[in-house]
Every structure is written in structure tokens, then in C-alpha cells.
Design a protein around this motif. Structure first.
Motif, PDB file in Angstrom:
ATOM      1  N   ALA A  39      86.992  50.017  58.018  1.00 20.32           N
ATOM      2  CA  ALA A  39      86.822  50.366  60.405  1.00 20.32           C
ATOM      3  C   ALA A  39      85.642  51.222  60.081  1.00 20.32           C
ATOM      4  O   ALA A  39      84.989  50.373  61.000  1.00 20.32           O
ATOM      5  CB  ALA A  39      88.143  50.252  60.741  1.00 20.32           C
ATOM      6  N   ARG A  40      85.735  51.936  59.590  1.00 20.61           N
ATOM      7  CA  ARG A  40      84.627  53.098  60.070  1.00 20.61           C
ATOM      8  C   ARG A  40      83.585  53.809  59.157  1.00 20.61           C
ATOM      9  O   ARG A  40      82.478  54.296  58.981  1.00 20.61           O
ATOM     10  CB  ARG A  40      85.339  54.337  60.564  1.00 20.61           C
ATOM     11  N   SER A  41      84.394  53.556  57.678  1.00 15.30           N
ATOM     12  CA  SER A  41      83.208  54.204  56.863  1.00 15.30           C
ATOM     13  C   SER A  41      83.885  52.815  55.373  1.00 15.30           C
ATOM     14  O   SER A  41      84.751  52.487  55.045  1.00 15.30           O
ATOM     15  CB  SER A  41      83.750  55.136  56.601  1.00 15.30           C
ATOM     16  N   ALA A  42      82.668  53.570  54.614  1.00 13.55           N
ATOM     17  CA  ALA A  42      83.264  53.074  53.022  1.00 13.55           C
ATOM     18  C   ALA A  42      83.856  53.674  52.024  1.00 13.55           C
ATOM     19  O   ALA A  42      83.720  54.700  52.487  1.00 13.55           O
ATOM     20  CB  ALA A  42      80.972  52.571  52.275  1.00 13.55           C
ATOM     21  N   VAL A  43      84.256  53.269  51.488  1.00 10.12           N
ATOM     22  CA  VAL A  43      85.434  54.167  51.306  1.00 10.12           C
ATOM     23  C   VAL A  43      85.488  52.924  48.994  1.00 10.12           C
ATOM     24  O   VAL A  43      84.977  52.180  48.292  1.00 10.12           O
ATOM     25  CB  VAL A  43      86.510  53.490  51.303  1.00 10.12           C
ATOM     26  N   ALA A  44      85.640  54.473  48.599  1.00  8.12           N
ATOM     27  CA  ALA A  44      85.243  54.402  46.838  1.00  8.12           C
ATOM     28  C   ALA A  44      86.120  53.812  46.389  1.00  8.12           C
ATOM     29  O   ALA A  44      87.131  54.487  46.138  1.00  8.12           O
ATOM     30  CB  ALA A  44      84.043  55.646  46.323  1.00  8.12           C
ATOM     31  N   VAL A  45      86.033  53.239  45.470  1.00 13.42           N
ATOM     32  CA  VAL A  45      87.011  52.526  44.992  1.00 13.42           C
ATOM     33  C   VAL A  45      86.748  51.366  43.186  1.00 13.42           C
ATOM     34  O   VAL A  45      85.735  51.314  43.512  1.00 13.42           O
ATOM     35  CB  VAL A  45      88.104  51.065  45.728  1.00 13.42           C
ATOM     36  N   VAL A  46      88.047  51.637  42.340  1.00 11.76           N
ATOM     37  CA  VAL A  46      88.152  50.984  41.276  1.00 11.76           C
ATOM     38  C   VAL A  46      88.117  49.988  40.825  1.00 11.76           C
ATOM     39  O   VAL A  46      89.471  48.988  41.891  1.00 11.76           O
ATOM     40  CB  VAL A  46      88.801  51.784  40.182  1.00 11.76           C
ATOM     41  N   GLU A  47      87.221  48.421  40.790  1.00 16.49           N
ATOM     42  CA  GLU A  47      87.371  47.633  41.230  1.00 16.49           C
ATOM     43  C   GLU A  47      87.695  47.119  39.557  1.00 16.49           C
ATOM     44  O   GLU A  47      87.237  47.368  38.802  1.00 16.49           O
ATOM     45  CB  GLU A  47      86.061  46.917  41.318  1.00 16.49           C
ATOM     46  N   VAL A  48      88.655  46.102  40.223  1.00 20.28           N
ATOM     47  CA  VAL A  48      89.258  45.219  38.396  1.00 20.28           C
ATOM     48  C   VAL A  48      88.664  43.441  38.211  1.00 20.28           C
ATOM     49  O   VAL A  48      88.726  43.110  39.313  1.00 20.28           O
ATOM     50  CB  VAL A  48      90.940  45.125  38.751  1.00 20.28           C
ATOM     51  N   ARG A  49      88.266  43.410  37.253  1.00 21.22           N
ATOM     52  CA  ARG A  49      87.546  41.925  37.076  1.00 21.22           C
ATOM     53  C   ARG A  49      88.377  41.540  35.931  1.00 21.22           C
ATOM     54  O   ARG A  49      89.207  42.274  34.647  1.00 21.22           O
ATOM     55  CB  ARG A  49      86.162  42.567  36.690  1.00 21.22           C
ATOM     56  N   VAL A  50      88.618  40.193  35.807  1.00 20.44           N
ATOM     57  CA  VAL A  50      89.167  39.663  34.485  1.00 20.44           C
ATOM     58  C   VAL A  50      88.411  38.797  33.763  1.00 20.44           C
ATOM     59  O   VAL A  50      88.256  38.037  34.999  1.00 20.44           O
ATOM     60  CB  VAL A  50      90.352  39.242  34.726  1.00 20.44           C
ATOM     61  N   GLY A  51      87.547  38.416  33.039  1.00 23.00           N
ATOM     62  CA  GLY A  51      86.503  37.355  32.379  1.00 23.00           C
ATOM     63  C   GLY A  51      86.233  37.529  33.405  1.00 23.00           C
ATOM     64  O   GLY A  51      85.005  36.645  33.466  1.00 23.00           O
ATOM     65  N   THR A  64      88.610  45.254  33.084  1.00 24.93           N
ATOM     66  CA  THR A  64      86.898  45.498  32.910  1.00 24.93           C
ATOM     67  C   THR A  64      87.672  46.458  34.333  1.00 24.93           C
ATOM     68  O   THR A  64      87.795  45.363  34.972  1.00 24.93           O
ATOM     69  CB  THR A  64      86.043  44.820  32.850  1.00 24.93           C
ATOM     70  N   LEU A  65      86.797  47.567  34.480  1.00 32.01           N
ATOM     71  CA  LEU A  65      87.303  48.924  35.527  1.00 32.01           C
ATOM     72  C   LEU A  65      85.821  49.163  36.311  1.00 32.01           C
ATOM     73  O   LEU A  65      84.769  49.110  35.187  1.00 32.01           O
ATOM     74  CB  LEU A  65      88.224  49.610  35.364  1.00 32.01           C
ATOM     75  N   HIS A  66      85.264  48.713  37.225  1.00 32.17           N
ATOM     76  CA  HIS A  66      84.228  49.261  37.553  1.00 32.17           C
ATOM     77  C   HIS A  66      84.408  49.833  39.122  1.00 32.17           C
ATOM     78  O   HIS A  66      84.836  49.889  39.960  1.00 32.17           O
ATOM     79  CB  HIS A  66      83.686  47.469  37.593  1.00 32.17           C
ATOM     80  N   SER A  67      82.836  50.909  39.129  1.00 28.01           N
ATOM     81  CA  SER A  67      82.990  51.371  40.311  1.00 28.01           C
ATOM     82  C   SER A  67      82.509  50.835  41.498  1.00 28.01           C
ATOM     83  O   SER A  67      81.679  50.425  41.553  1.00 28.01           O
ATOM     84  CB  SER A  67      82.152  52.798  39.996  1.00 28.01           C
ATOM     85  N   ALA A  68      82.841  50.872  42.843  1.00 27.53           N
ATOM     86  CA  ALA A  68      82.455  50.258  43.476  1.00 27.53           C
ATOM     87  C   ALA A  68      83.110  50.407  45.070  1.00 27.53           C
ATOM     88  O   ALA A  68      83.469  51.669  44.815  1.00 27.53           O
ATOM     89  CB  ALA A  68      83.224  48.709  44.232  1.00 27.53           C
ATOM     90  N   GLU A  69      82.952  50.060  46.400  1.00 28.09           N
ATOM     91  CA  GLU A  69      82.643  50.272  47.531  1.00 28.09           C
ATOM     92  C   GLU A  69      83.225  49.054  48.233  1.00 28.09           C
ATOM     93  O   GLU A  69      82.463  47.454  48.448  1.00 28.09           O
ATOM     94  CB  GLU A  69      81.598  51.168  48.601  1.00 28.09           C
ATOM     95  N   ILE A  70      84.838  49.615  49.345  1.00 23.47           N
ATOM     96  CA  ILE A  70      84.864  48.468  50.039  1.00 23.47           C
ATOM     97  C   ILE A  70      84.446  48.712  51.812  1.00 23.47           C
ATOM     98  O   ILE A  70      84.485  50.274  52.060  1.00 23.47           O
ATOM     99  CB  ILE A  70      86.455  47.949  49.527  1.00 23.47           C
ATOM    100  N   GLN A  71      84.074  48.358  52.369  1.00 20.06           N
ATOM    101  CA  GLN A  71      84.149  48.869  53.640  1.00 20.06           C
ATOM    102  C   GLN A  71      85.159  48.737  54.858  1.00 20.06           C
ATOM    103  O   GLN A  71      86.123  47.710  55.002  1.00 20.06           O
ATOM    104  CB  GLN A  71      83.469  47.267  54.450  1.00 20.06           C
TER     105      GLN A  71
END
Length: 438
Positions: free
Chosen positions: A323-335, A314-321
Motif C-alpha cells: 500500500a505505501r511502499s515496495a517490499v523486498a521478497v524472495v520470489e519462487v519459480r518452478v520451471g 529456483t529462488l530470486h530476489s524481487a519487490e512487491i508493491q
């Protein structure tokens, strides 16, 4: 000496002429074994269901049979020490040979029900003979059987058997495609074919195209896929695969059918799909998952001793921090467990689609593959970039009031609703069959 050589030559010539006439002249037979061919003499056999008689070289009847139509008596041999389903083929009181073993398994109960012997039309040509298996029927596709495609996209080429007895089905496939069969041969690709278990209890898995049988799976493949086909049948479904057909027109239609079969363990999803509303995204692009090295404890057990395995991601919108800012990424989950995220580029190409799915109240589902061993596992997913889908797809598939689809099509333009029968899948190593599961 010369008269002697002349005499030898004359005798040899007489023997040659006699042997040729012997093959062309049928013996006179009387009573119940009389062969009636006068009414059909000179007529070619139709391109429909015909079986070859095998083993004719071990029996004498073929030597007395000329080319053309002939009546053949099929007689069961339940006490045959080599095959309890054996069916002998006879012309008059002379034996021709046998019906092929795999067909005999299916045909023996029909002949037993008829008293152990039936008479069928035959056709002899150039020392070989085919018979029409009267009474041997195949079950039609139930009206409520819904075609489904396999979850996985890994395929292999599987040669179908029995095309020789299903020429009518091949003819129908070419007719439906609007492609004439030529003497030099013509090929059809990406033809949807269904796999159905025969209703006669023989254990055969028939291959149907446009509702007509064109052949059946070989014994090994039939044993491997039978449990899967039965499971689908219990849910009113039938496995659909892509077929490649080749046929040419000669004295009779000859053809070959090759299926692109999914791996047996990838027909159904490897794990349950989400309980909440979801959509399986079109599997148009392969994207590598990054950061999976931090989640080996989740991924490694899923291999269960294999070097690769299919997973539901399953794919989910997320943010990762950063060094200088938060970046939008697509998070991947299994189970439900996080196993990584798509790269910056892949996330940028995909995240707007993921957010659209989430805004519509649907969980984006993708086909995932893991490879490796107990020490290191890598993961990739097959999904669509935002630009790969149309506004029509977004409007219909993500409509909260629409019927929830299961597996999406690899061609959203051609199948915008993602429900019903999918289009023909592409071939090759990147073949991506689609599927629709409840």
C-alpha cells in the motif's frame, strides 16, 4: 510288576543314550565322499562369509553330524521342479538340505562352471550348519564411481538381507568406526552405504560400507531400484544412503543392517536443473510459499494424480508493491514460472543469501514440495537462512571460478566446498540426504 517297570525304565534309558550318540557319531564313508575334518577339528569358523544350509529338518545327514568343522559337498540340481537354481548340500552320501534360494540364484553359475559340484568348508553347531561359499565373489567398487545422494529427503526404513554371509563386512564397518562389538550389542548410526548392482548378472543390489559388502536388498526393493542404479552407473555414479548397523559378539558375530532409503521417484531431480550456473542451497529449513493460490494452473498439473510431489524450485530476489511502499521478497519459480513468494519473515531471513548467489552469477536452487489435488495445491521449499551458511561456504561455493557444484550439503560447515562425498545424513522424518549431479 516292579521288575517289569524296572525293565521298561532300563530300555528307555538305553534308547535315550543311543539317540544322543547317534547324532554325535558320523558314519564311516569311503572313496570320493570321505569327509576330512581331522585337520580342522575343534576350530571355530571365522566371522566372514558363511551361508546357512536350510531344510535340514527334512533330511537325515544333520543327525549324524557333531558340532565342529566338516567338509560339505554342494551339488547343483538343474532339474529341480521347484527351483532350477537349486543347490543341494551333502555330507558324504547323506543330504543336509539346500543353499537359500536367493543365494542359489547367484551361486548356481559358479558351481555350474566348476562341473556341477564343489566341496566347501562347513561348520555345524547345535543342529544347524553353515558353509563357506568358495568361489562366490562380489565386484569391487570401481575407482571412478562417484557417490551421490538422493535429491529428495523423504525416506523409509529398509531391512537388508544377507548379513549372515557378510560378517567380515560388518566387522570392517565397526573397525573403521573405531567401535568394538560387545556381547550385549552395539549400534552405529548414519553410516554411509553404497548400492551397487552385482557384476555377476544375478540382479542383486549389493550394499557396501567402506568397500565391503554387508548384505543386499530384498527382491522387491532390488527390482524397484535396479533401473535407477543402472542409470547412475552409466554416469559413473553410485547411490549413497545412510545405514543403521547393529551387531553383537557371541559364538560368532551377528548383525543387522537397516537402510534409510529415499523414495524411488525422488532419487534424481524431478525436472532438469538450470542450464545457467546454479547452486543448490543447503536444505536446513522448511519454508512455506505464499501466494501460490494465484498459480494453481502451474502447480496442479505437476501432481499428475499424486497427493504430493517433489519439484525443483529456483529462488530470486524481487519487490512487491504494498500500500505505501515496495517490499523486498524472495520470489519462487518452478520451471521458470512464478508460483509465489516466501513470507515476509522467511524472505527477510533468506534474501541476503539469494542476492549473494545472484551477485556471483549463480541461480539459487531449492528443494520444493507440492501437496494437494486438482482444486488446491500448497507448496513449501527447503533452503538455508542467510545465517545458516559460513563465510567459507560463500567464498568457495559462490566463487565464479570454482567447479560448479550440484546439490549442496545440509551441513555447510562440515562440507564447505559442496563437492565430493557428502557427510552422513541425519535420520528421521526430516532426513535430508544431499546429492551431487552433473
Amino acid at each position: 510288576m516292579t521288575p517289569f517297570l524296572i525293565a521298561v525304565a532300563v530300555v528307555a534309558l538305553i534308547v535315550i543314550i543311543w539317540s544322543r550318540n547317534r547324532k554325535r557319531t558320523a558314519p564311516e564313508v569311503r572313496g570320493a565322499d570321505a569327509v576330512g575334518i581331522a585337520s580342522t577339528a575343534g576350530q571355530p569358523e571365522p566371522d566372514d562369509t558363511w551361508l546357512p544350509v536350510v531344510g535340514t529338518s527334512y533330511h537325515s545327514a544333520i543327525d549324524y553330524t557333531g558340532d565342529g568343522p566338516v567338509e560339505v559337498r554342494l551339488k547343483r540340481e538343474p532339474n529341480n521342479t521347484h527351483d532350477a537354481n537349486a543347490i543341494g548340500a551333502w555330507i558324504g552320501n547323506r543330504k543336509l538340505g539346500y543353499i537359500p534360494h536367493r543365494i542359489a540364484v547367484r551361486y548356481a553359475p559358479v558351481i555350474d562352471a566348476a562341473g556341477g559340484t564343489i566341496r566347501v568348508p562347513g561348520y555345524c553347531r547345535h543342529g544347524s550348519i553353515d558353509v563357506r561359499p568358495d568361489g562366490l565373489t562380489t565386484a569391487p567398487l570401481p575407482a571412478d564411481r562417484r557417490p551421490v545422494r538422493a535429491w529428495g529427503w523423504t525416506v523409509y526404513s529398509c531391512e537388508v538381507e544377507g548379513e549372515f554371509m557378510n560378517r567380515g563386512g560388518l566387522e570392517s564397518a565397526y573397525s573403521a568406526a573405531g567401535v568394538p562389538v560387545t556381547e550385549s550389542g552395539v549400534e552405529l548410526n548414519d553410516v554411509p552405504a553404497l548400492l551397487l548392482e552385482s557384476a555377476d548378472g544375478s540382479g542383486f543390489l549389493d550394499v557396501l560400507i567402506n568397500g565391503r559388502v554387508v548384505g543386499y536388498l530384498a527382491e522387491g526393493e532390488a527390482a524397484l531400484y535396479a533401473p535407477i542404479i543402472r542409470s547412475l552407473r552409466s554416469r559413473g555414479q553410485a547411490l549413497e544412503v545412510s545405514a543403521r548397523l547393529w551387531a553383537r559378539r557371541g559364538e560368532r558375530l551377528r548383525g543387522r543392517v537397516t537402510l534409510l532409503m529415499p523414495r524411488a521417484d525422488e532419487v534424481e531431480p524431478p525436472s532438469p536443473l538450470p542450464n545457467d550456473p546454479y547452486v543448490v542451497l543447503p536444505a536446513t529449513s522448511s519454508m512455506q510459499v505464499s501466494g501460490e493460490e494465484a498459480h494453481q494452473d502451474v502447480l496442479a498439473p505437476l501432481l499428475t494424480g499424486r497427493t504430493s510431489a517433489s519439484v525443483v524450485a529456483t529462488l530470486h530476489s524481487a519487490e512487491i508493491q504494498r500500500a505505501r511502499s515496495a517490499v523486498a521478497v524472495v520470489e519462487v519459480r518452478v520451471g521458470g514460472a512464478v508460483v509465489g513468494q516466501l513470507s515476509s519473515t522467511s524472505s527477510a531471513n533468506t534474501i541476503d543469501l539469494i542476492r549473494a548467489c545472484e551477485a556471483a552469477g549463480r541461480i539459487p536452487v531449492a528443494h520444493g514440495t507440492i501437496t494437494g489435488n486438482s482444486l488446491k495445491v500448497e507448496m513449501s521449499v527447503r533452503t538455508a537462512k542467510t545465517a545458516d551458511v559460513s563465510d567459507r561456504w560463500l567464498a568457495e561455493v559462490l566463487n565464479p571460478t570454482a567447479v560448479r557444484p550440484a546439490f549442496a550439503s545440509p551441513s555447510p560447515e562440515n562440507n564447505p566446498g559442496m563437492v565430493g562425498r557428502p557427510p552422513a545424513a541425519t535420520t528421521g522424518s526430516d532426513h535430508d540426504p544431499t546429492s551431487y549431479w552433473n
